[in-house]
Scaffold this motif. Structure first.
Motif, PDB file in Angstrom:
ATOM      1  N   LEU A  57      45.485  19.125  -3.802  1.00 51.52           N
ATOM      2  CA  LEU A  57      45.600  20.527  -4.202  1.00 51.52           C
ATOM      3  C   LEU A  57      47.027  21.033  -3.990  1.00 51.52           C
ATOM      4  CD1 LEU A  57      42.262  22.036  -2.823  1.00 51.52           C
ATOM      5  CD2 LEU A  57      42.851  21.592  -5.209  1.00 51.52           C
ATOM      6  N   ALA A  58      47.630  20.618  -2.900  1.00 53.03           N
ATOM      7  CA  ALA A  58      49.012  21.031  -2.629  1.00 53.03           C
ATOM      8  C   ALA A  58      49.964  20.490  -3.695  1.00 53.03           C
ATOM      9  CB  ALA A  58      49.447  20.558  -1.245  1.00 53.03           C
ATOM     10  N   LEU A  59      49.708  19.270  -4.176  1.00 49.16           N
ATOM     11  CA  LEU A  59      50.537  18.680  -5.229  1.00 49.16           C
ATOM     12  C   LEU A  59      50.386  19.424  -6.547  1.00 49.16           C
ATOM     13  CD1 LEU A  59      50.227  14.779  -4.970  1.00 49.16           C
ATOM     14  CD2 LEU A  59      52.230  16.187  -4.485  1.00 49.16           C
ATOM     15  N   ASN A  60      49.233  20.111  -6.719  1.00 51.89           N
ATOM     16  CA  ASN A  60      48.930  20.752  -7.994  1.00 51.89           C
ATOM     17  C   ASN A  60      48.924  22.284  -7.871  1.00 51.89           C
ATOM     18  OD1 ASN A  60      48.305  19.925 -10.759  1.00 51.89           O
ATOM     19  ND2 ASN A  60      46.383  21.030 -10.477  1.00 51.89           N
ATOM     20  N   PRO A  71      46.312   5.377  -3.610  1.00 51.48           N
ATOM     21  CA  PRO A  71      45.754   5.869  -2.345  1.00 51.48           C
ATOM     22  C   PRO A  71      46.130   4.925  -1.206  1.00 51.48           C
ATOM     23  CG  PRO A  71      44.046   4.832  -3.649  1.00 51.48           C
ATOM     24  CD  PRO A  71      45.265   4.909  -4.525  1.00 51.48           C
ATOM     25  N   PRO A  72      45.988   5.376   0.043  1.00 53.92           N
ATOM     26  CA  PRO A  72      46.301   4.505   1.179  1.00 53.92           C
ATOM     27  C   PRO A  72      45.488   3.216   1.119  1.00 53.92           C
ATOM     28  CG  PRO A  72      45.927   6.759   1.910  1.00 53.92           C
ATOM     29  CD  PRO A  72      45.535   6.710   0.468  1.00 53.92           C
ATOM     30  N   LYS A  73      46.083   2.153   1.614  1.00 56.43           N
ATOM     31  CA  LYS A  73      45.356   0.893   1.666  1.00 56.43           C
ATOM     32  C   LYS A  73      44.272   0.958   2.737  1.00 56.43           C
ATOM     33  CE  LYS A  73      48.741  -2.329  -0.218  1.00 56.43           C
ATOM     34  NZ  LYS A  73      49.440  -3.625  -0.019  1.00 56.43           N
ATOM     35  N   TYR A 112      38.820   7.599 -10.791  1.00 63.58           N
ATOM     36  CA  TYR A 112      39.518   8.868 -11.015  1.00 63.58           C
ATOM     37  C   TYR A 112      38.526   9.987 -11.367  1.00 63.58           C
ATOM     38  CZ  TYR A 112      44.133   6.605 -10.986  1.00 63.58           C
ATOM     39  OH  TYR A 112      45.274   5.938 -10.621  1.00 63.58           O
ATOM     40  N   TRP A 113      37.515   9.661 -12.185  1.00 65.70           N
ATOM     41  CA  TRP A 113      36.492  10.672 -12.489  1.00 65.70           C
ATOM     42  C   TRP A 113      35.815  11.139 -11.199  1.00 65.70           C
ATOM     43  CZ3 TRP A 113      36.235  13.348 -16.701  1.00 65.70           C
ATOM     44  CH2 TRP A 113      36.544  12.803 -17.952  1.00 65.70           C
ATOM     45  N   ARG A 114      35.521  10.185 -10.338  1.00 66.01           N
ATOM     46  CA  ARG A 114      34.883  10.529  -9.065  1.00 66.01           C
ATOM     47  C   ARG A 114      35.789  11.439  -8.233  1.00 66.01           C
ATOM     48  NH1 ARG A 114      34.872   8.607  -3.682  1.00 66.01           N
ATOM     49  NH2 ARG A 114      32.812   8.659  -2.686  1.00 66.01           N
ATOM     50  N   GLU A 115      37.055  11.062  -8.137  1.00 65.70           N
ATOM     51  CA  GLU A 115      37.993  11.839  -7.327  1.00 65.70           C
ATOM     52  C   GLU A 115      38.157  13.245  -7.901  1.00 65.70           C
ATOM     53  OE1 GLU A 115      40.525  11.320  -3.799  1.00 65.70           O
ATOM     54  OE2 GLU A 115      38.893  10.172  -4.731  1.00 65.70           O
ATOM     55  N   MET A 116      38.204  13.349  -9.214  1.00 67.49           N
ATOM     56  CA  MET A 116      38.343  14.642  -9.867  1.00 67.49           C
ATOM     57  C   MET A 116      37.123  15.524  -9.586  1.00 67.49           C
ATOM     58  SD  MET A 116      38.875  15.318 -13.933  1.00 67.49           S
ATOM     59  CE  MET A 116      38.459  16.890 -14.688  1.00 67.49           C
ATOM     60  N   ALA A 117      35.935  14.949  -9.664  1.00 69.80           N
ATOM     61  CA  ALA A 117      34.714  15.710  -9.385  1.00 69.80           C
ATOM     62  C   ALA A 117      34.710  16.217  -7.947  1.00 69.80           C
ATOM     63  CB  ALA A 117      33.482  14.841  -9.651  1.00 69.80           C
ATOM     64  N   MET A 159      47.497  12.152 -10.722  1.00 72.88           N
ATOM     65  CA  MET A 159      47.422  10.821 -10.123  1.00 72.88           C
ATOM     66  C   MET A 159      48.745  10.069 -10.248  1.00 72.88           C
ATOM     67  SD  MET A 159      44.478  10.209  -8.651  1.00 72.88           S
ATOM     68  CE  MET A 159      44.862  11.836  -7.965  1.00 72.88           C
ATOM     69  N   SER A 160      49.458  10.299 -11.337  1.00 76.89           N
ATOM     70  CA  SER A 160      50.749   9.627 -11.488  1.00 76.89           C
ATOM     71  C   SER A 160      51.744  10.127 -10.445  1.00 76.89           C
ATOM     72  CB  SER A 160      51.302   9.852 -12.897  1.00 76.89           C
ATOM     73  OG  SER A 160      51.634  11.212 -13.098  1.00 76.89           O
TER      74      SER A 160
END
Length: 519
Positions: A139-142, A163-165, A292-297, A157-158
């Motif tokens: 959220l901070a990035l956006n 994400p962290p390993k 990505y769909w999951r993360e967005m949701a 995402m770009s």
């Protein structure tokens, strides 16, 4: 005496990639691994036997894994704030760790636990682990907002990068205190409970019928087996998978990721390693795209007020769905696979018996219940999915029902799934229907999607009379579908006027669907 730590297992029912657990064991000499069956979150009647059974099996597998490295799982029942507070006081806990959550109910619970540890002067490690990224970071990035389209989310995402390993699982754990099974005024099971132990739910263990095998080891095994099929992984495009396949045509990893037996970061980096140097499909249809769909949701569910309802939800179209007793009567037939449309009924029967179905099958039945045929509010359909799915997921479930009812995200309401034609593309012989609606198994392929069109003699020969042994269609699809498109247009036009500042049109009436139903 050394420090005693408590780790509250929540979504992350695993040892690998469990940062809160690793924080808890650093510097402690004794650890209490605890799962709390929240009696407010898991209410009888709201959670079905396959969902609950899969959760209990996941806990049993976790307990086995913990015992292998010198520990065990304690399962308590009650309000997490009260349970953890009593454990802290009775066992003089010095540190508490847990995985933060994005759901509204659990966000409030996070705050309660954090405040509790402050009041009791206990070190706390509330860390993110169920999503690939810290949602507050995204959220901070956006600029504080969640992207509402996949195009904008891919741009985010770009910028965020990988994400962290995932971190490795611990090789050993500090043992629990000798008296940790005892805590005054806390109900603690003598081991991991079974369905029979949950007497308030009145489950019959014979009705636990999902084919999924629970646990971290199984989730990792299924993932590795899938990733070993490099061509399949590289060419995967989710819309092109088969919703009528008698065996899963997707990864079938969603129950493991949802229950936290498999880390989404582990799957992400496993994909990245598998596809290194290979030409592959791209998001949003690729496997990375599914993550990505999951993360967005999750990000939307975390940041949008009232995301689990229509009223007070700033991104949800206000549509005059059918509610109340009339909606409940339609909903019950839909849930129990009694709509009279074999494709729809097959999906709903699979949902109740297996606790899972293909994402396109979910699309079909969700569209049918809402804008396609029955005009029932999406909130009721969402509750049915949440009850039965072994991969029931608050964020994804609400996101999907917004989309499929054209309440948000997807607005092409004139595109409806046909309960007769849709599955014919992949299953012209109706094998999926014959499996999940066995009373129709003897019908010739010609009639399997529309058994009411079969001559009476064929119905008699198949030992299934339509209207007696199997219901007639609830609605005339072609007619109600067109009516509902008109309703959607009116609702959208009203929404546009409201958004443009014009006086809203007179509230749309909920027309009675009964005149469209086949008697």
């Amino acid at each position: 005496m050394g420090k005693i730590a408590l780790h509250w297992f929540r979504h992350g029912l695993r040892l690998h990639d469990n940062t809160p657990l690793q924080k808890a064991i650093a510097g402690c000499t004794s650890l209490i691994p605890l799962y709390i069956l929240d009696t407010e979150y898991f209410k009888p009647g709201k959670v079905g036997i396959n969902r609950m059974g899969f959760l209990l099996d996941s806990l049993k597998a976790l307990d086995t894994d913990l015992r292998a490295i010198g520990s065990r799982l304690y399962v308590a029942k009650g309000d997490p704030e009260e349970v953890i507070g009593k454990f802290i006081k009775e066992h003089k806990i010095g540190a508490v760790s847990f995985e933060r959550d994005t759901e509204p109910y659990n966000k409030v619970m996070d705050g309660k636990i954090i405040n509790l540890t402050k009041e009791l002067n206990v070190e706390a490690f509330p860390l993110w682990g169920h999503t690939m990224f810290d949602p507050e970071y995204l959220l901070a990035l956006n600029n504080g907002d969640a992207p509402l389209t996949m195009t904008s989310f891919l741009r985010l995402m770009s910028e965020a990068g990988d994400p962290p390993k995932p971190i490795d699982p611990p090789k050993s754990l500090p043992p629990p205190p000798a008296d940790s099974l005892v805590c005054k005024d806390v109900f603690i099971f003598q081991g991991v409970p079974t369905l029979s132990d949950l007497t308030e739910y009145e489950f019959n263990p014979k009705d636990y019928t999902t084919w999924f095998v629970a646990g971290e080891k199984e989730g990792i095994r299924v993932m590795n087996e899938f990733l070993a099929q490099k061509r399949r992984v590289s060419t995967f495009e989710k819309p092109k998978t088969d919703p009528t396949a008698l065996q899963p045509d997707t990864t079938a990893l969603s129950p493991y990721i949802t229950r936290g037996s498999l880390s989404s970061r582990t799957f992400y980096h496993g994909l990245k390693d598998t596809l290194k140097g290979m030409k592959s499909s791209k998001p949003p249809v690729s496997l990375k795209g599914q993550l990505y769909w999951r993360e967005m949701a999750y990000l939307i569910g975390f940041s949008v007020p009232n995301f689990n309802q229509m009223e007070g939800n700033p991104i949800c179209k206000q549509i005059p769905w059918l509610t109340g007793d009339d909606a409940k009567a339609l909903l019950d037939k839909w849930e129990m696979g009694q709509t009279g449309f074999p494709a729809v009924d097959a999906v709903m029967n699979q949902l109740r018996t297996e606790g899972w179905m293909h994402h396109l099958a979910r699309h079909l039945v969700a569209c049918f219940l809402t804008r396609g045929d029955l005009w029932v509010t999406w909130e009721l359909g969402r509750d049915v999915f949440e009850k039965h799915l072994v991969d029931a997921d608050w964020s994804i479930n609400n996101f999907s029902w917004h989309w499929l009812s054209c309440s948000a995200f997807f607005h092409q309401y004139f595109r409806c799934y046909s309960p007769i034609a849709f599955f014919k593309k992949t299953d012209p012989n109706g094998n999926y229907i014959k499996k999940h609606v066995p009373i129709l198994a003897k019908f010739p392929d010609k009639y399997i999607y529309e058994p009411w069109t079969a001559p009476k003699g064929i119905q008699i020969a198949c030992a299934c009379i339509i209207g007696k042994d199997y219901p007639k269609p609830m609605v005339e699809h072609q007619f109600v579908c067109q009516e509902n498109k008109s309703r959607m247009k009116k609702a959208y036009d009203t929404s546009k006027k409201r958004d443009s500042g014009e006086p809203p049109a007179k509230k749309l009436k909920q027309n009675n669907l009964s005149k469209y139903r086949t008697k």
